[in-house]
Design a protein around this motif. Sequence first.
Motif, short mmCIF file in Angstrom:
data_model
loop_
_atom_site.label_atom_id
_atom_site.label_comp_id
_atom_site.label_asym_id
_atom_site.label_seq_id
_atom_site.Cartn_x
_atom_site.Cartn_y
_atom_site.Cartn_z
N SER A 67 0.80 -1.22 0.00
CA SER A 67 0.00 0.00 0.00
C SER A 67 0.83 1.27 0.00
O SER A 67 0.27 2.36 -0.13
CB SER A 67 -0.97 0.00 1.19
N ASP A 68 2.16 1.16 0.09
CA ASP A 68 2.97 2.37 -0.08
C ASP A 68 2.83 2.91 -1.50
O ASP A 68 3.04 4.10 -1.73
CB ASP A 68 4.44 2.10 0.25
N VAL A 69 2.43 2.08 -2.47
CA VAL A 69 2.25 2.57 -3.84
C VAL A 69 0.89 3.21 -4.04
O VAL A 69 0.67 3.87 -5.06
CB VAL A 69 2.45 1.45 -4.89
N VAL A 85 -9.09 -4.37 8.69
CA VAL A 85 -7.66 -4.12 8.86
C VAL A 85 -7.46 -2.72 9.45
O VAL A 85 -7.97 -1.73 8.92
CB VAL A 85 -6.91 -4.24 7.52
N THR A 86 -6.69 -2.64 10.53
CA THR A 86 -6.39 -1.36 11.17
C THR A 86 -4.90 -1.02 11.17
O THR A 86 -4.52 0.07 11.56
CB THR A 86 -6.90 -1.34 12.62
N LEU A 87 -4.07 -1.96 10.72
CA LEU A 87 -2.63 -1.72 10.61
C LEU A 87 -2.08 -2.53 9.45
O LEU A 87 -2.30 -3.74 9.37
CB LEU A 87 -1.90 -2.10 11.91
N GLU A 88 -1.38 -1.86 8.54
CA GLU A 88 -0.73 -2.52 7.42
C GLU A 88 0.78 -2.32 7.50
O GLU A 88 1.25 -1.24 7.87
CB GLU A 88 -1.20 -1.94 6.08
N ASP A 403 -0.99 -9.41 0.72
CA ASP A 403 -0.14 -9.18 -0.45
C ASP A 403 -0.84 -8.26 -1.45
O ASP A 403 -0.70 -8.40 -2.65
CB ASP A 403 0.23 -10.50 -1.12
N ALA A 404 -1.60 -7.28 -0.92
CA ALA A 404 -2.38 -6.39 -1.78
C ALA A 404 -1.97 -4.94 -1.56
O ALA A 404 -1.27 -4.61 -0.61
CB ALA A 404 -3.87 -6.56 -1.48
#
Length: 529
Positions: A67-69, A85-88, A403-404
């Motif tokens: 998700s940095d992209v 999800v609350t933390l990636e 992995d998304a």
Amino acid sequence: MSRPFDLLLHSATLMDGSGAPATSGDVGITDGRIVAVGDLASRDARERLDLNGLALAPGFIDLHTHSDVSVLHSPRMESSVRQGVTLEVAGNCGLFMGLTLPGSMFELERRLSHNAGGMGWTSPAEFLSLVEREGLAANMAFLAGHGTLRKRAMGQDAREPTPDELNLMRHLMREAMEQGTWGLSTGLEYTPSRYAHTEELIELSKVVAEHGGFYATHMRDEADHLLDSVEETIRIGREAGVALQISHHKAEGKPNWGRVKESLAMMDAARADGLDLMWDQYPYTAFMTGLSVRVLPHWAQEGSPQEVAERLKRPEVEERIVDELKRLAVDWDLLQIAIVHSDRSMQGKTVAALARERDCAPEVFVVRLLAAEKAMVACIAFQMSEEDVRTVMSHPVTSIGSDAATTAPDGRRGQDKVHPRTYGTFPRVLGHYARDEGLFQVEEAVRRMTTLPASRLKLTDRGRIAEGFHADLVAFDPALVADTATYPDPHSFPRGIERVWVNGVAVVANGAHTGALPGRVLRHTAAKS
């Protein structure tokens, strides 16, 4: 008299993240933290919400994302938070936007991110600060990607680094750790990381170990040489003294199905010998990757995307690659085009079908498509076995990771045939594997998504429902929770995820996004204090 809670969540079925059987109770939240758990019916609160028996769990921690992209143009992080999800943890598989610089060297990162934020930062610290300023719905932590780091030091060269180049990589790694990244990631199947020898990775991992971080790896080979790759990873952990996270553990290709039993045994033996080793998995039998990575020989992938494209346009190169692919006898019906921006009508179709439409050999079709698209085509490969997925998932050390890259149906990737894991990973484990298949109890599924990944990050105040912990929480209906995303229709939100709070603020209410952006960038040094 006790201070009123900011929020009282009443009459919940508490799944606290430990894996213990659920209990009934209430949770009191003040200033974004859990301050009381138990029978709180008589306590005052500024806001009281009756959950009517819904399961209340810690927010899910996704250890493996990209998700940095996408976070700079998808700050609502809808595909993530709508799963709970609350933390990636982003920056995986060797690619990290925070290490990019202006210029053609980082064309891949620029295209993947749609030139997010103008790519005007010059350091991880500036990137992390930009993400924070722009706002984000969930919390994020970042890894320094080896491939991006290596390009900073020596470009795309297919060779060992000189002593000066290795020293520069050590410096960049040390700087990234000091600026808040949590460790090093590798994508050893991809250029330029595949050119790194084990010794290079050990040297960089020593820097990570000095700062208390971890090494996350998309290993060199997840197919014929799976066991060799596990052995290499274990060697890096031992010689560098670094904690290890093996990414999306699986065995690719029918001849390798069942080998996860051997790889898990190797990993168990290393853990028994004292190695800090963990791994993650997504609950699907297909993976998504670059078409060039999947079909081109290594020699054809050298250089920048533009250089690869120019190489593929040469008739003698096309002929050579076509001959190699024909000898491999690839099953083109198992390879689906996912993302090709010049002609979206191709998306969702198999290579075999597209080649038939064009009356050409599939080997010729893929080479010409990659040449036309500067090698920037994504594909989905149906190459994994359901039995292997269940074997890996049954292991108590397996965390869940998507992995998304976070997105939304109306976002910049909304027209792409992304992998259904983007929207369905966590509900699929809760609903399909835990509730319907009985692979383990729902409480155990929650542990795989909360306290287990929190332990890899060494977090002491997230991942549990307990006093003093940050109020990252998800309320879901165990009887209804299910993934709805499919390969033909991946942009589909799950059912049964009713409410999500990040740092005590509601980001999902009654199954819809609230628009709130209360997420924080978690920096490694700050998190350790």
